[in-house]
Scaffold this motif. Structure first.
Motif, short mmCIF file in Angstrom:
data_model
loop_
_atom_site.label_atom_id
_atom_site.label_comp_id
_atom_site.label_asym_id
_atom_site.label_seq_id
_atom_site.Cartn_x
_atom_site.Cartn_y
_atom_site.Cartn_z
N ILE A 7 -3.05 3.67 -3.13
CA ILE A 7 -3.17 2.51 -4.01
C ILE A 7 -2.83 1.26 -3.21
CG2 ILE A 7 -2.35 1.37 -6.10
CD1 ILE A 7 -1.75 4.10 -7.25
N LEU A 8 -3.80 0.36 -3.12
CA LEU A 8 -3.63 -0.90 -2.41
C LEU A 8 -3.43 -2.01 -3.43
CD1 LEU A 8 -6.60 -0.55 0.15
CD2 LEU A 8 -4.36 0.58 0.18
N THR A 9 -2.38 -2.78 -3.27
CA THR A 9 -2.04 -3.83 -4.22
C THR A 9 -2.46 -5.20 -3.69
OG1 THR A 9 -0.14 -2.54 -4.98
CG2 THR A 9 -0.18 -4.88 -5.53
N ALA A 56 0.84 -1.19 0.00
CA ALA A 56 0.00 0.00 0.00
C ALA A 56 0.88 1.24 0.00
CB ALA A 56 -0.91 0.01 1.23
N VAL A 57 0.51 2.21 -0.84
CA VAL A 57 1.27 3.45 -0.96
C VAL A 57 0.29 4.62 -0.98
CG1 VAL A 57 2.94 4.75 -2.32
CG2 VAL A 57 3.05 2.26 -2.30
N TYR A 58 0.68 5.69 -0.31
CA TYR A 58 -0.18 6.88 -0.23
C TYR A 58 0.52 8.08 -0.85
CZ TYR A 58 -3.09 10.54 1.92
OH TYR A 58 -3.92 11.62 2.12
N ASN A 95 -6.09 -0.03 11.41
CA ASN A 95 -5.03 0.74 12.06
C ASN A 95 -3.68 0.44 11.42
OD1 ASN A 95 -2.77 0.23 14.40
ND2 ASN A 95 -3.86 2.16 14.75
N GLN A 96 -3.40 -0.83 11.17
CA GLN A 96 -2.14 -1.24 10.56
C GLN A 96 -1.98 -0.63 9.17
OE1 GLN A 96 -1.57 -5.52 10.45
NE2 GLN A 96 -0.20 -5.38 8.69
N LEU A 97 -3.04 -0.67 8.39
CA LEU A 97 -2.97 -0.18 7.01
C LEU A 97 -2.84 1.35 6.96
CD1 LEU A 97 -2.95 -0.66 4.03
CD2 LEU A 97 -5.44 -0.91 4.07
N ILE A 98 -3.58 2.05 7.81
CA ILE A 98 -3.47 3.50 7.82
C ILE A 98 -2.07 3.93 8.25
CG2 ILE A 98 -4.26 5.60 9.02
CD1 ILE A 98 -7.05 4.44 9.00
N TYR A 99 -1.53 3.24 9.23
CA TYR A 99 -0.17 3.55 9.66
C TYR A 99 0.82 3.30 8.53
CZ TYR A 99 4.04 3.78 12.52
OH TYR A 99 5.28 4.12 13.02
N GLN A 100 0.65 2.20 7.81
CA GLN A 100 1.52 1.89 6.68
C GLN A 100 1.42 2.98 5.61
OE1 GLN A 100 0.85 -1.97 4.91
NE2 GLN A 100 2.15 -1.53 3.14
#
Length: 333
Positions: free
Chosen positions: A217-219, A199-201, A314-319
């Protein structure tokens, strides 16, 4: 009847209090605010019996069993921690916590106090329309990704343009678009597709230092999911989940007021258009169902799912924040 205490007296708290009253399952009894007059005004308006300006007294003396936390994001962790230690069920506004370290600490505390229940108030996944999306997604023969959009201009951005830094746009209070509206799109993606491989923001920063809008973008192994969200622009773009020739069209990734299925021949069928009297009513009912009967097998299953989903989000937002080098004041990893 669930005895409710609240932390925070802003518009979202008012909406939640009105939702729980509509549910008929809660009674607001206690109000906490740093300012006595603010607490008194809110309590009188909503029929609460007691007010507090000291958080420790509120948690130790308040006549409630469940607390709804709607303070600035950066305060959620410390307040939820104290509430759990005081034996109170916790409903915390999204985003629940800012870092994975905070989330892990809360999960450990919940395991040590297993009589206490914890909920993150992500209202979109509790709606009938969202469940319609889940069902229809399971019927698609092929899935080729999705795009979720949730953009609403915040009136508080006017203050930013005037040189001020309101809490929702402040790095001190863990603000920004991803932390606010972006959470809904992350919940959509994770609840429907699971955790991505990567995942990239890509944020658009504003003068306060946080993100005013952005694209993530979530892969996934066979497709990508794109998230678009903004607090500094409006958008009327629909959200879509792609099949092969068919697709699911959603009016808004946050509100989810209308869901349309478009078949291979591009015929449109409205499959979800339930609009609640209060958008927070479905989650209020779901939380009450579990609080009132935590040992029911379906309630236990739902609770475990919501709790794990909160950890994943939470994990994904932090990433995503890490990928964009977005940090908050005084933040620990």
């Amino acid at each position: 009847m669930i005895k409710l205490g609240i932390i925070g007296t802003n518009w979202i708290t008012q909406q939640f209090v009105e939702a729980v009253k509509l549910s008929g399952r809660y009674e607001l009894v206690s109000v906490y605010s740093r300012h006595a007059e603010t607490a008194k005004t809110f309590a009188e308006k909503n029929g609460a019996q007691e007010t507090f300006t000291d958080l420790d007294q509120f948690l130790s003396q308040g006549a409630f069993d469940t607390v709804y936390i709607a303070s600035p994001n950066s305060l959620h962790f410390a307040q939820a921690k104290k509430a759990i230690q005081a034996g109170k069920n916790v409903i915390v506004e999204k985003p629940a916590f800012s870092t994975q370290k905070q989330m892990a600490a809360i999960q450990q505390l919940l395991d040590e106090n297993d009589q206490v229940l914890y909920f993150e108030a992500a209202r979109n996944i509790h709606t009938e329309n969202f469940h319609t999306i889940e069902k229809k997604l399971g019927e698609l023969k092929t899935v080729q990704g999705a795009e979720f959009t949730y953009s609403k201009y915040s009136s508080r951005y006017d203050k930013v343009l005037a040189g001020e830094v309101p809490n929702v746009f402040s790095p001190k209070f863990a603000g920004g678009a991803l932390q606010d509206l972006g959470v809904y799109t992350v919940y959509d993606a994770v609840a429907l597709f699971g955790m991505p491989e990567d995942a990239v923001y890509f944020p658009q920063r504003i003068t306060s230092g946080v993100d005013g809008k952005g694209t993530a973008i979530l892969t996934y192994p066979e497709y990508n999911v794109t998230l678009n969200f903004s607090k500094i622009t409006n958008s009327h773009m629909t959200s879509e989940i792609y099949g092969l020739k068919d697709l699911i069209e959603i009016d808004d990734a946050g509100e989810i007021n209308a869901v349309i299925y478009i078949d291979d021949d591009q015929n449109k069928q409205m499959i979800g258009n339930t609009i609640n009297e209060n958008p927070m009513l479905p989650e209020a009912k779901d939380f009450a169902r579990v609080i009132e009967d935590p040992h029911h097998s379906q309630n236990q299953k739902d609770y475990a799912y919501w709790r794990q989903l909160s950890v994943y989000v939470n994990q994904l937002i932090y990433q995503l924040r890490q990928s964009a080098h977005i940090s908050f004041t005084g933040e620990e990893n």
